[in-house]
Design a protein around this motif. Structure first.
Motif, mmCIF file in Angstrom:
data_model
loop_
_atom_site.group_PDB
_atom_site.id
_atom_site.type_symbol
_atom_site.label_atom_id
_atom_site.label_comp_id
_atom_site.label_asym_id
_atom_site.label_seq_id
_atom_site.Cartn_x
_atom_site.Cartn_y
_atom_site.Cartn_z
ATOM 1 N N ARG A 212 -3.315 -8.803 37.195
ATOM 2 C CA ARG A 212 -2.718 -7.484 37.340
ATOM 3 C C ARG A 212 -3.811 -6.446 37.576
ATOM 4 N NH1 ARG A 212 0.323 -9.874 33.335
ATOM 5 N NH2 ARG A 212 2.603 -9.824 33.634
ATOM 6 N N ALA A 213 -3.614 -5.583 38.561
ATOM 7 C CA ALA A 213 -4.603 -4.540 38.851
ATOM 8 C C ALA A 213 -4.875 -3.680 37.623
ATOM 9 C CB ALA A 213 -4.111 -3.674 40.011
ATOM 10 N N GLU A 214 -3.831 -3.327 36.878
ATOM 11 C CA GLU A 214 -3.997 -2.432 35.736
ATOM 12 C C GLU A 214 -4.855 -3.051 34.638
ATOM 13 O OE1 GLU A 214 -0.172 -1.541 34.173
ATOM 14 O OE2 GLU A 214 0.243 -3.595 33.503
ATOM 15 N N GLN A 215 -4.873 -4.389 34.545
ATOM 16 C CA GLN A 215 -5.675 -5.032 33.506
ATOM 17 C C GLN A 215 -7.170 -4.952 33.771
ATOM 18 O OE1 GLN A 215 -4.325 -9.048 32.597
ATOM 19 N NE2 GLN A 215 -3.042 -8.230 30.956
ATOM 20 N N ILE A 216 -7.542 -4.665 35.004
ATOM 21 C CA ILE A 216 -8.972 -4.532 35.319
ATOM 22 C C ILE A 216 -9.322 -3.101 35.709
ATOM 23 C CG2 ILE A 216 -9.310 -6.953 35.908
ATOM 24 C CD1 ILE A 216 -9.064 -6.187 38.852
ATOM 25 N N GLY A 217 -8.440 -2.153 35.330
ATOM 26 C CA GLY A 217 -8.744 -0.737 35.516
ATOM 27 C C GLY A 217 -8.516 -0.201 36.908
ATOM 28 N N LEU A 218 -7.598 -0.827 37.668
ATOM 29 C CA LEU A 218 -7.308 -0.385 39.020
ATOM 30 C C LEU A 218 -5.835 -0.005 39.165
ATOM 31 C CD1 LEU A 218 -9.254 -3.107 41.039
ATOM 32 C CD2 LEU A 218 -9.958 -0.739 40.661
ATOM 33 N N ARG A 219 -5.543 0.819 40.177
ATOM 34 C CA ARG A 219 -4.151 1.143 40.504
ATOM 35 C C ARG A 219 -3.505 -0.019 41.232
ATOM 36 N NH1 ARG A 219 -7.106 5.127 42.690
ATOM 37 N NH2 ARG A 219 -6.501 4.453 44.798
ATOM 38 N N VAL A 270 -2.990 -7.701 41.939
ATOM 39 C CA VAL A 270 -1.667 -7.332 42.441
ATOM 40 C C VAL A 270 -1.063 -6.234 41.591
ATOM 41 C CG1 VAL A 270 -1.188 -9.585 43.479
ATOM 42 C CG2 VAL A 270 -0.633 -9.206 41.083
ATOM 43 N N SER A 271 -0.119 -5.519 42.212
ATOM 44 C CA SER A 271 0.610 -4.458 41.519
ATOM 45 C C SER A 271 2.010 -4.364 42.106
ATOM 46 C CB SER A 271 -0.126 -3.120 41.638
ATOM 47 O OG SER A 271 -0.362 -2.778 42.992
ATOM 48 N N ALA A 272 2.898 -3.675 41.389
ATOM 49 C CA ALA A 272 4.289 -3.548 41.812
ATOM 50 C C ALA A 272 4.391 -2.748 43.114
ATOM 51 C CB ALA A 272 5.099 -2.872 40.713
ATOM 52 N N PRO A 273 5.486 -2.902 43.865
ATOM 53 C CA PRO A 273 5.656 -2.164 45.123
ATOM 54 C C PRO A 273 5.519 -0.656 44.901
ATOM 55 C CG PRO A 273 7.382 -3.810 44.874
ATOM 56 C CD PRO A 273 6.650 -3.773 43.577
ATOM 57 N N SER A 288 9.284 -0.841 51.820
ATOM 58 C CA SER A 288 9.000 -1.759 52.933
ATOM 59 C C SER A 288 8.171 -2.955 52.502
ATOM 60 C CB SER A 288 8.272 -1.013 54.060
ATOM 61 O OG SER A 288 6.972 -0.610 53.646
ATOM 62 N N ILE A 289 7.824 -3.018 51.217
ATOM 63 C CA ILE A 289 7.008 -4.121 50.715
ATOM 64 C C ILE A 289 7.608 -4.666 49.421
ATOM 65 C CG2 ILE A 289 4.840 -3.395 51.781
ATOM 66 C CD1 ILE A 289 4.094 -2.070 49.138
ATOM 67 N N ASP A 290 7.201 -5.899 49.083
ATOM 68 C CA ASP A 290 7.665 -6.537 47.856
ATOM 69 C C ASP A 290 6.590 -6.576 46.777
ATOM 70 O OD1 ASP A 290 10.227 -7.160 48.975
ATOM 71 O OD2 ASP A 290 9.253 -8.773 50.091
ATOM 72 N N ILE A 291 5.336 -6.490 47.192
ATOM 73 C CA ILE A 291 4.225 -6.467 46.249
ATOM 74 C C ILE A 291 2.996 -5.883 46.944
ATOM 75 C CG2 ILE A 291 3.313 -8.795 46.786
ATOM 76 C CD1 ILE A 291 2.999 -9.030 43.618
ATOM 77 N N VAL A 292 2.114 -5.235 46.179
ATOM 78 C CA VAL A 292 0.840 -4.736 46.698
ATOM 79 C C VAL A 292 -0.248 -5.693 46.242
ATOM 80 C CG1 VAL A 292 -0.808 -2.836 46.706
ATOM 81 C CG2 VAL A 292 1.641 -2.345 46.629
ATOM 82 N N THR A 334 11.715 -14.262 52.341
ATOM 83 C CA THR A 334 10.526 -13.603 52.884
ATOM 84 C C THR A 334 9.846 -12.770 51.801
ATOM 85 O OG1 THR A 334 11.543 -13.456 55.072
ATOM 86 C CG2 THR A 334 9.635 -12.054 54.668
ATOM 87 N N VAL A 335 8.523 -12.826 51.774
ATOM 88 C CA VAL A 335 7.742 -11.987 50.870
ATOM 89 C C VAL A 335 6.909 -11.041 51.725
ATOM 90 C CG1 VAL A 335 6.028 -11.926 49.031
ATOM 91 C CG2 VAL A 335 7.643 -13.836 49.162
ATOM 92 N N ARG A 336 7.031 -9.742 51.474
ATOM 93 C CA ARG A 336 6.289 -8.728 52.240
ATOM 94 C C ARG A 336 5.138 -8.212 51.380
ATOM 95 N NH1 ARG A 336 11.117 -4.706 53.182
ATOM 96 N NH2 ARG A 336 11.215 -5.181 50.938
ATOM 97 N N ILE A 337 3.917 -8.521 51.821
ATOM 98 C CA ILE A 337 2.714 -8.200 51.050
ATOM 99 C C ILE A 337 2.072 -6.938 51.622
ATOM 100 C CG2 ILE A 337 0.452 -9.022 50.314
ATOM 101 C CD1 ILE A 337 1.564 -11.898 50.796
ATOM 102 N N GLY A 338 1.899 -5.921 50.784
ATOM 103 C CA GLY A 338 1.204 -4.709 51.196
ATOM 104 C C GLY A 338 -0.294 -4.870 51.002
ATOM 105 N N HIS A 339 -1.071 -4.803 52.089
ATOM 106 C CA HIS A 339 -2.522 -5.016 52.029
ATOM 107 C C HIS A 339 -3.248 -3.833 52.670
ATOM 108 C CE1 HIS A 339 -2.549 -6.119 56.313
ATOM 109 N NE2 HIS A 339 -1.517 -6.912 56.073
ATOM 110 N N PRO A 340 -4.587 -3.790 52.641
ATOM 111 C CA PRO A 340 -5.302 -2.604 53.114
ATOM 112 C C PRO A 340 -4.998 -2.174 54.546
ATOM 113 C CG PRO A 340 -6.789 -3.961 51.841
ATOM 114 C CD PRO A 340 -5.512 -4.753 51.999
ATOM 115 N N SER A 341 -4.561 -3.092 55.406
ATOM 116 C CA SER A 341 -4.268 -2.734 56.792
ATOM 117 C C SER A 341 -2.776 -2.622 57.081
ATOM 118 C CB SER A 341 -4.896 -3.750 57.750
ATOM 119 O OG SER A 341 -6.304 -3.639 57.741
ATOM 120 N N GLY A 342 -1.917 -2.867 56.097
ATOM 121 C CA GLY A 342 -0.476 -2.732 56.348
ATOM 122 C C GLY A 342 0.349 -3.748 55.590
#
Length: 381
Positions: A212-219, A270-273, A288-292, A334-342
């Protein structure tokens, strides 16, 4: 001083998805493992942070190679070996695969005449030798030639191209033989700081750990430059990655893992949409995404998302109790992954539940094209 001689080898530069690689025919490169490593390091100009004296692009996404040969195995057209060439050290990691580069294997094989071209779609059955897993590529063909122009767009690549549909068949257990190598949907890993983080370790396509992003101090929506400017975060992610190796018995001590395993296991947070802004400055809405997600590549943040990280992400999204499943918006296929480019959309087919759960197939659309063909020149003293 003795004269410096040069030798040259046929080479093709291919873009596959969001990566680039030097493609070689297996017969054109040394068969001995150490000689092959030395050959690739010279071709790429490694080790050197700029790779100025070779063909590497000074980025993990462009310091890749694919070695191809026709296959005599039943049901297999092409055998393909992937290599991640280190930029700063004399090392080539061949323990895993690259899904993006896999998408260029079919077009390369057709172009080289290793697979007969069939209009309008040529199906290329590829065995990745790194993982011993099958990939089926549906490559568009017109009048016997690979089609590269089209309307299909993937985030992280400018413009559009012809869609290549990639089928990753039965990708579970590619490295360890098990979808969940520890038998747990989530494991607790204690860091040297005393903090404990929850990590889901999933082996599908490649071996990956999710935190989880929050567990390592990230959004969770940070862009690569934000993360790479924080040495503490990079060190934490590498420690988690190394301790996964130790947990799986891949090394005697987690401190040894970095020296032996560079691309496997991968580590992703990872983090929630949620809405976020891409590297290109575009706003991605939350619905537009299922997970970041963000994934590391050779100690740096991937500027898009590795397919061989998307496969375990999709698999984990279907495993109740996993870090990914807990945060992911659930859909049918389908899983929609939000990543740095989209956004990357990943099709997934599964069967069974709990101990009978099986990952049947993961489908991803990509584009690929030949960028250059010629000879790479190698200095020989």
């Amino acid at each position: 001083m003795p004269a410096v001689k040069e030798s040259s080898v046929p080479c093709t530069i291919m873009r596959g998805g969001t990566s680039k690689a030097l493609f070689f025919l297996d017969a054109d490169v040394p068969s001995d493992a150490q000689q092959r490593t030395d050959f690739l390091l010279r071709a790429f100009g490694s080790p050197d942070i700029r790779q100025v004296d070779g063909m590497g692009g000074a980025d993990p996404l462009t310091s890749k190679t694919a070695i191809i040969r026709a296959s005599n195995m039943p049901g297999v057209d092409i055998e393909y070996t992937f290599g991640q060439v280190s930029i700063t050290e004399p090392f080539v990691d061949m323990t895993g695969n690259c899904g993006n580069i896999s998408s260029a294997v079919g077009p390369y094989a057709i172009d080289k005449g290793l697979v007969p071209a069939v209009d309008p779609v040529t199906t290329v059955r590829i065995l990745n030798t790194n993982t011993k897993k099958m990939i089926v590529a549906d490559v568009p063909v017109r009048e016997g030639r690979v089609v590269t122009q089209g309307t299909y767009q993937i985030n992280g690549v400018p413009g559009t191209g012809a869609e290549i549909k990639m089928h990753f068949i039965d990708p579970g257990g590619a490295i360890t033989g098990k979808l969940l190598p520890t038998g747990n949907v989530a494991d607790k890993i204690k860091l040297e700081s005393g903090q404990t983080v929850d990590v889901s370790i999933v082996d599908a396509g490649n071996l990956a750990g999710f935190v989880r992003a929050e567990q390592i101090g990230l959004r969770g929506d940070e862009l690569p430059t934000e993360i790479e400017s924080r040495a503490d975060i990079l060190a934490t992610l590498e420690e988690i990655r190394a301790k996964i190796s130790e947990r799986l018995g891949m090394c005697a001590s987690w401190r040894e893992a970095y020296q032996r395993y560079r691309t496997n296991p991968k580590i992703a947070f990872v983090s929630a949409p949620a809405a976020f802004r891409t590297l290109q400055g575009q706003q991605v809405p939350a619905d537009s995404i299922d997970i970041v997600a963000r994934v590391m590549a050779m100690g740096r943040v991937h500027k898009a998302f590795a397919i061989t990280a998307a496969i375990p992400t999709a698999a984990a999204s279907r495993v109740p109790g996993s870090v990914v499943h807990t945060l992911c918006r659930h859909s049918s296929s389908t899983v929609r992954i939000g990543h740095p480019s989209g956004i990357m959309s990943v099709g997934i087919s599964t069967s069974g539940e709990k101990e009978h759960f099986r990952l049947l197939e993961v489908i991803v659309g990509r584009t690929a094209r030949k960028l250059m063909e010629g000879r790479v020149f190698l200095p020989v003293t």
